[in-house]
Scaffold this motif. Sequence first.
Motif, PDB file in Angstrom:
ATOM      1  N   SER A 279      42.785  35.140  48.803  1.00 17.06           N
ATOM      2  CA  SER A 279      42.358  35.012  47.413  1.00 17.06           C
ATOM      3  C   SER A 279      41.379  33.856  47.284  1.00 17.06           C
ATOM      4  O   SER A 279      41.346  32.962  48.142  1.00 17.06           O
ATOM      5  CB  SER A 279      43.573  34.770  46.511  1.00 17.06           C
ATOM      6  OG  SER A 279      44.159  33.510  46.794  1.00 17.06           O
ATOM      7  N   PRO A 280      40.553  33.822  46.225  1.00 18.68           N
ATOM      8  CA  PRO A 280      39.601  32.720  46.050  1.00 18.68           C
ATOM      9  C   PRO A 280      40.267  31.342  46.028  1.00 18.68           C
ATOM     10  O   PRO A 280      39.679  30.361  46.485  1.00 18.68           O
ATOM     11  CB  PRO A 280      38.951  33.035  44.697  1.00 18.68           C
ATOM     12  CG  PRO A 280      39.054  34.517  44.572  1.00 18.68           C
ATOM     13  CD  PRO A 280      40.370  34.875  45.199  1.00 18.68           C
TER      14      PRO A 280
ATOM     15  N   TRP B 153      39.406  40.633  46.210  1.00 22.48           N
ATOM     16  CA  TRP B 153      39.919  39.837  45.104  1.00 22.48           C
ATOM     17  C   TRP B 153      38.828  39.668  44.055  1.00 22.48           C
ATOM     18  O   TRP B 153      37.670  39.420  44.381  1.00 22.48           O
ATOM     19  CB  TRP B 153      40.361  38.457  45.592  1.00 22.48           C
ATOM     20  CG  TRP B 153      41.577  38.475  46.468  1.00 22.48           C
ATOM     21  CD1 TRP B 153      41.599  38.614  47.820  1.00 22.48           C
ATOM     22  CD2 TRP B 153      42.941  38.343  46.050  1.00 22.48           C
ATOM     23  NE1 TRP B 153      42.887  38.569  48.280  1.00 22.48           N
ATOM     24  CE2 TRP B 153      43.742  38.399  47.217  1.00 22.48           C
ATOM     25  CE3 TRP B 153      43.559  38.166  44.803  1.00 22.48           C
ATOM     26  CZ2 TRP B 153      45.121  38.299  47.172  1.00 22.48           C
ATOM     27  CZ3 TRP B 153      44.937  38.067  44.768  1.00 22.48           C
ATOM     28  CH2 TRP B 153      45.708  38.129  45.932  1.00 22.48           C
ATOM     29  N   CYS B 154      39.211  39.798  42.792  1.00 19.69           N
ATOM     30  CA  CYS B 154      38.255  39.677  41.700  1.00 19.69           C
ATOM     31  C   CYS B 154      37.809  38.222  41.541  1.00 19.69           C
ATOM     32  O   CYS B 154      38.657  37.318  41.497  1.00 19.69           O
ATOM     33  CB  CYS B 154      38.883  40.177  40.408  1.00 19.69           C
ATOM     34  SG  CYS B 154      37.793  40.091  38.985  1.00 19.69           S
ATOM     35  N   PRO B 155      36.500  37.960  41.449  1.00 20.30           N
ATOM     36  CA  PRO B 155      36.009  36.582  41.326  1.00 20.30           C
ATOM     37  C   PRO B 155      36.101  36.022  39.914  1.00 20.30           C
ATOM     38  O   PRO B 155      35.977  34.814  39.729  1.00 20.30           O
ATOM     39  CB  PRO B 155      34.548  36.686  41.775  1.00 20.30           C
ATOM     40  CG  PRO B 155      34.150  38.084  41.410  1.00 20.30           C
ATOM     41  CD  PRO B 155      35.384  38.919  41.616  1.00 20.30           C
ATOM     42  N   PHE B 156      36.308  36.879  38.905  1.00 18.85           N
ATOM     43  CA  PHE B 156      36.277  36.394  37.522  1.00 18.85           C
ATOM     44  C   PHE B 156      37.615  36.532  36.804  1.00 18.85           C
ATOM     45  O   PHE B 156      37.743  36.122  35.659  1.00 18.85           O
ATOM     46  CB  PHE B 156      35.193  37.123  36.715  1.00 18.85           C
ATOM     47  CG  PHE B 156      35.281  38.633  36.758  1.00 18.85           C
ATOM     48  CD1 PHE B 156      36.179  39.319  35.953  1.00 18.85           C
ATOM     49  CD2 PHE B 156      34.461  39.354  37.608  1.00 18.85           C
ATOM     50  CE1 PHE B 156      36.262  40.690  35.990  1.00 18.85           C
ATOM     51  CE2 PHE B 156      34.534  40.740  37.641  1.00 18.85           C
ATOM     52  CZ  PHE B 156      35.438  41.403  36.834  1.00 18.85           C
TER      53      PHE B 156
ATOM     54  N   TRP C 260      33.051  42.962  44.900  1.00 16.65           N
ATOM     55  CA  TRP C 260      32.836  42.633  43.493  1.00 16.65           C
ATOM     56  C   TRP C 260      31.476  41.969  43.313  1.00 16.65           C
ATOM     57  O   TRP C 260      31.041  41.189  44.164  1.00 16.65           O
ATOM     58  CB  TRP C 260      33.904  41.667  42.996  1.00 16.65           C
ATOM     59  CG  TRP C 260      35.280  42.228  42.835  1.00 16.65           C
ATOM     60  CD1 TRP C 260      36.294  42.176  43.761  1.00 16.65           C
ATOM     61  CD2 TRP C 260      35.814  42.912  41.694  1.00 16.65           C
ATOM     62  NE1 TRP C 260      37.412  42.785  43.259  1.00 16.65           N
ATOM     63  CE2 TRP C 260      37.149  43.241  41.993  1.00 16.65           C
ATOM     64  CE3 TRP C 260      35.282  43.268  40.450  1.00 16.65           C
ATOM     65  CZ2 TRP C 260      37.970  43.915  41.088  1.00 16.65           C
ATOM     66  CZ3 TRP C 260      36.100  43.936  39.551  1.00 16.65           C
ATOM     67  CH2 TRP C 260      37.427  44.256  39.864  1.00 16.65           C
TER      68      TRP C 260
ATOM     69  N   ASN D  85      29.436  39.115  41.813  1.00 19.33           N
ATOM     70  CA  ASN D  85      29.787  37.757  41.409  1.00 19.33           C
ATOM     71  C   ASN D  85      29.230  37.387  40.035  1.00 19.33           C
ATOM     72  O   ASN D  85      29.644  36.377  39.458  1.00 19.33           O
ATOM     73  CB  ASN D  85      29.295  36.749  42.444  1.00 19.33           C
ATOM     74  CG  ASN D  85      30.112  36.781  43.712  1.00 19.33           C
ATOM     75  OD1 ASN D  85      31.302  37.090  43.687  1.00 19.33           O
ATOM     76  ND2 ASN D  85      29.482  36.478  44.837  1.00 19.33           N
TER      77      ASN D  85
ATOM     78  N   GLY E 195      23.981  36.170  45.620  1.00 22.97           N
ATOM     79  CA  GLY E 195      24.667  37.219  44.888  1.00 22.97           C
ATOM     80  C   GLY E 195      23.822  38.411  44.512  1.00 22.97           C
ATOM     81  O   GLY E 195      24.306  39.328  43.843  1.00 22.97           O
TER      82      GLY E 195
END
Length: 211
Positions: free
Chosen positions: A33-34, A81-84, A122, A124, A170
Amino acid sequence: MDGRIINHDVRIPSHIVGAYSGHRQEVCGLKWSPSGQQLASGGTDNLLHIWDRRSMASVNGPTHYLHRLEDHAAAVKSIAWCPFQANLLASGSDDGIKFWNTRTGACLNSVDTGSEVCSLLWNNNERELLSSHGSPHNQLTLWKYPSMVKMVELTGHSSRVLFMAQSPDGCTVASAAGNDALRFWNVFGPVATAARAAPPFEPFAHRILIR
């Protein structure tokens, strides 16, 4: 192959620092994960595990996952994993794309893509998800999240698109296929975002063949 996940700290000579055990077959997808606090793992046993970094045990010690997610009907190869949005994970398999709340373990949505999902990425900068696929079209598909409306399909590969990577700024996505071909797509940049607002959208691509 044995289902174990080994954690390495490459900064020290004794680099094997721990392990996770829980898969019954080969591990074919891994992604931290981030925050670095959770690890997602997918296997050919159709399982998706969520691990807490603090649960990592010694190499031969016991471990326990946060969640064992059993909704996929085929090997879980692609994880993103979602960045936002914290605790949001996308996973891909032959049966499509699923979205998970990794805090509760709940499946939030499931999308039938019509073909094998080999990789997920995803955007970014925007709420978008890019998926790469195998037969019959070997395409990349751009989705709007969370509606999962299909925005565009990027074609040109003639073999399964096994992997994707996003450039540091990105804007550009590199895709790698099973026949050694690389393609570079302007799909996430400002020009592409503006073009999607005024279709038809034609993403710019370069093709490189590696031998």
